[in-house]
Design an enzyme around this catalytic site. Structure first.
Site, short mmCIF file in Angstrom:
data_model
loop_
_atom_site.label_atom_id
_atom_site.label_comp_id
_atom_site.label_asym_id
_atom_site.label_seq_id
_atom_site.Cartn_x
_atom_site.Cartn_y
_atom_site.Cartn_z
N ASN A 1 1.47 -1.04 0.25
CA ASN A 1 0.26 0.31 0.08
C ASN A 1 1.19 1.46 0.15
OD1 ASN A 1 -2.47 -1.40 0.74
ND2 ASN A 1 -2.35 -1.26 2.43
N HIS B 1 21.70 -16.87 -16.25
CA HIS B 1 22.65 -17.81 -16.90
C HIS B 1 24.07 -18.61 -15.91
CE1 HIS B 1 21.75 -16.08 -20.92
NE2 HIS B 1 21.53 -14.78 -19.58
N SER C 1 21.35 5.95 -5.51
CA SER C 1 21.54 5.29 -6.56
C SER C 1 22.83 5.29 -6.98
CB SER C 1 21.67 7.37 -7.68
OG SER C 1 20.56 8.03 -7.07
N THR D 1 24.02 -6.80 -3.54
CA THR D 1 23.88 -7.73 -3.73
C THR D 1 24.06 -8.57 -2.15
OG1 THR D 1 26.36 -7.47 -3.67
CG2 THR D 1 25.26 -7.76 -5.03
N LYS D 2 24.33 -8.36 -1.21
CA LYS D 2 23.71 -8.42 -0.41
C LYS D 2 22.93 -8.14 0.78
CE LYS D 2 28.72 -9.37 0.53
NZ LYS D 2 29.87 -9.57 1.25
#
Length: 810
Positions: free
Chosen positions: A422, A460, A525, A530-531
């Site tokens: 919401n 991949h 920005s 990655t963690k």
């Protein structure tokens, strides 16, 4: 040994080297190559011998010319691998196929792997040939359960070079190729799929089927008569396994092989073929055809019995005849009924959301698809939901109330859901890519800026051999109209993504698989996350790293702990305080600590074992679980809630303790309670307060209640309490405490004040352990370092107070 490649050779020696090279070029090496020279006359024997000298994996066999069926049977008998992989000598495997299929066998333990393939041409063209329904790709199936599934992986669709079979399955069931005939693969595939329980349909193209004009497959001569023998073998198999009537549509294609006749029986042999077929037709065959009701097959068999050739007809004419038949009309009615139900459901769905959808058409300028759901007051603005595979009639994108949502939402595998809460916003140019069933979850009041990418997989495999065919497999899907159907996802790492309430993701950032962005966190920005990002922290960069804490007007203890886990500078503080949320490591280290051993020794010296212990202000429960693992009866009470330092954490810690000893749960209980108001009929041998007394709002009342909860002779341990010497010392302690600046809940007392709290409750102070007196206080420092330190230089130095209740104990 994993694979035995079985390659029959008859006068194809010139093509054999390319075939063998396609196997040996793979990095996977747990295989043998059994090459059977089937009486070749073109020098193939010498070529096979030369290859055997070059490649130790090759085991050459030789026999008089008996046909491919006999050659393959000889190869199976000689094979030693877990799986038999059939390859024709004029074909080859595509790059990486061996390694990828090896992964499949390890991951799914199938009895059979069915491969996809391409037609390969002299000019280098590869044309994909998908003939298995996309919804079966990448799944383990039992073919004999349904006729349409069985037909897609056997009979007319599955030559042996599409099959990788468990050798033991073939031996146990006596599955062999018909010998001395062409088309020997039909009864082999039928028998195999009738008994196989686990068949994996491997999506990527793994095999190149060379379109050689002189091959046996393309020669229409007297070998067509061999099909009459194969036909009967196939029918006999359907009857033997009780599938003749159950799979009537498929069985009738052998009873009346009109398609084979048109495709493979040359003009000079047609009359003889029809006459010989007519002599094989039985009354049971005719009854089956009448049941199926296909007029084309019925007419063909009737003509064969009369020795009459069928009239040449185009396929379109035959289809019209089928539709005109009773069976055809039934099929048409069923198809129309199914289509009508789909249209009716679609109409109902449209009607239910007409108001919302109509407004969006006007405001957003596009017609929305039926694969999302919007809450009250929410709006899609230039948004797109792209379901690329196995699209279902369901809501792939679910949006809560009063949210503004732009961007693209891609479901590459047709699984999972992307949910947005919401009062949230997703900017233009954002792309969320979902590839796993748990989906992507966006919380409430979340801000996601423009051009953000949220992707829950690596897309991949990292191994270049395993991803070698990805581009071609994707192209194959596009060219065949099955977008993404042939991509192999088995070695593609994927994990759900969660963006919690009030997080803010800056322009152009990327959120990678498995990441959780904590409550109120900010991602700068152009960052690549990655963690996990701890709640109420600011991160940035590539890869994103901790920058600072989010400025807030008010913090609580749970939020403070959560945010501290994102600050690398706080890692040791959390670990050495045993409040790190790596519960398994925290519990292991505490149980091994000198602090735990010394506290346990104090209790053991005073009370019969096992003792009953009350853990007051249990925090994450590490002490409670540790003592329960030592067979003590423990009750943990903790006033706070939350998954890191509150009662929820105690439950989680108990779960980790149960991995060590499941019976521990019988000795441990916990509840959310404050010692100031806690009441129970139970009385305890020992009450443990670890770093808790200085936090109580009324220390006198807290210790009085502890006194009441102890048995006569019971022991109260106030462990690692912060001690100050004067007002200035207290201010220095509070100023230097890493958590005080956040939630302002730290405190400390003088030794005299602690003793006063204890004595006024009626407890007797038995021992005061100063900082350097015991590892209970000075850990994680060693004894040597502790002795060198002046405790006056340690702000809020930990002390431990041991007090007893008068009466008889151990």
């Amino acid at each position: 040994m994993k694979f035995s490649f079985v390659i029959p050779v008859y006068n194809t020696g010139s093509l054999l080297e390319k075939c063998v090279a396609s196997i040996t070029a793979n990095s996977f090496s747990d295989y043998e190559i059994v090459i059977i020279n089937d009486g070749s006359t073109d020098g193939s024997a010498e070529i096979i011998e030369g290859l055997a000298r070059r490649f130790s994996a090759i085991r050459p066999l030789s026999q008089a010319n008996c046909g491919q069926g006999a050659a393959r049977n000889a190869g199976v008998r000689a094979a030693r691998g877990e799986y038999i992989w059939f390859v024709d000598s004029d074909d080859w495997l595509l790059d990486g196929a061996v390694s990828r299929v090896a992964k499949v066998t390890s991951a799914y333990s199938p009895e059979v792997v069915v491969l996809n393939y391409v037609n390969a041409y002299d000019d280098g063209r590869y044309i994909p040939r998908p003939n298995i329904a996309p919804e079966l790709l990448g799944k383990v199936i039992k073919p004999a359960a349904k006729e349409n599934v069985f037909a897609s992986v056997s009979c007319w669709n599955t030559p042996p070079w599409r099959l990788v079979c468990k050798r033991q399955l073939l031996l146990d069931h006596g599955i062999v190729f018909a010998e001395g005939v062409f088309y020997e693969d039909h009864p082999f595939a039928i028998h195999l799929m009738l008994v196989a329980e686990r068949v994996f349909i491997y999506p990527p193209a793994s095999y190149a089927y060379f379109q050689r004009p002189g091959s046996t497959t393309h020669a229409n001569d007297r070998k067509a008569f061999d099909f009459l023998t194969v036909r009967q073998l196939s029918i006999d198999l359907f009857k033997r396994f009780g599938k003749f009537e159950e799979f009537s549509e498929l069985a009738s294609s052998y009873v009346s092989p009109r398609n084979f006749y048109d495709a493979h029986v040359a003009e000079p042999f047609r009359q003889e073929f029809v006459e010989r077929l007519g002599k094989l037709i039985t009354p049971e065959d005719q009854t089956l055809l009448e049941k199926v009701g296909d007029p084309v097959r019925i007419d063909f068999v009737r003509g064969a019995i009369a020795g009459r050739l069928p009239k040449p007809e185009k396929a379109t004419v035959r289809r019209i005849k089928l539709l005109m038949s009773a069976e055809g009309r039934t099929r048409l009615r069923l198809a129309l009924r199914t289509r009508l139900i789909v249209l009716l459901r679609r109409f109902v769905r449209k009607a239910r959301s007409f108001g919302t959808k109509a407004r969006q058409v006007i405001e957003a300028g596009h017609v929305p698809a039926l694969n999302y759901r919007l809450g009250t007051g929410s709006r899609l603005e230039h948004a797109r939901v792209d379901v690329r595979l196995q699209s279902e009639q369901r809501d792939y994108l679910v949006v809560g109330n009063h949210s503004l949502v732009g961007g693209s939402y891609v479901f590459e595998r047709g699984i999972g859901t992307i949910s947005i809460g919401n009062f949230s916003s997703v900017g233009h140019g954002t792309m969320m890519i979902c590839t796993q069933p748990e989906g992507i979850k966006i919380g409430n009041q979340v801000l996601i800026s423009w051009d953000v990418t949220v992707i829950d997989s690596n897309s991949h495999p990292l191994d270049p051999e395993l991803r070698a065919s990805d581009a071609f497999d994707w192209l194959s899907g596009i060219e065949t109209g099955h977008y993404g159907a042939f991509k192999d996802w088995q070695d593609v790492a994927a994990a759900p993504i969660i963006i919690e309430d009030r997080a803010w993701i800056g322009f152009g950032s990327t959120i990678m698989k498995g990441v959780t962005i904590g409550r109120g966190a900010v991602v700068a920005s152009r960052s690549v996350v990655t963690k996990n990002v701890a709640p109420f922290t600011i991160v940035g960069g590539n890869p994103a790293a901790f920058i600072s804490y989010v400025p807030r007007g008010e913090w609580n203890w749970e939020d403070t702990l959560a945010a501290a886990h994102g600050d690398p500078a706080m890692r040791d503080t959390l670990r050495y305080s045993y409040i790190h949320k790596d519960y398994a490591d925290t519990l292991k280290r505490y149980r091994r600590s000198e602090e735990f051993r010394e506290v346990a020794r104090i209790i053991a010296d005073r009370h019969e074992q096992p003792a009953s212990i009350l853990d007051v202000g249990a925090g994450n429960g590490v002490c409670s679980v540790a003592f329960a693992l030592e067979n003590h009866e423990v009750v943990a009470i903790e006033p706070g809630e939350g998954p890191i330092g509150g009662i929820d954490a105690v439950e989680t810690m108990a779960g980790h303790g149960a991995w060590i000893d499941p019976t521990m749960l019988d000795r441990l209980s916990w509840e959310r309670a404050d010692i100031l108001t806690y009441q129970t009929e139970k009385r305890f041998d020992a009450v443990l307060c670890r770093q808790a007394l200085h936090h109580f709002s009324d220390p006198y009342l807290a210790v009085q209640n502890i006194f009441n909860l102890l048995k006569p002779g019971g022991t109260a341990l106030f462990v690692r309490e912060h001690v100050i010497f004067d007002a200035d010392d207290k201010q220095a302690f509070l100023k230097g405490h890493p958590f005080q600046k956040f939630y302002g809940g730290e405190n400390a007392y003088s030794v005299e004040e602690y003793i006063d709290f204890i004595k006024k409750s009626g407890l007797v102070v038995e021992k005061v352990l100063k900082f350097g007196d015991s590892p209970i206080n000075y850990e994680p420092h060693s004894r040597e370092i502790a002795q060198e330190l002046d405790e006056r230089d340690i702000a809020g130095r930990p002390y431990t107070f041991v007090a007893v209740k008068s009466g008889r104990s151990k």
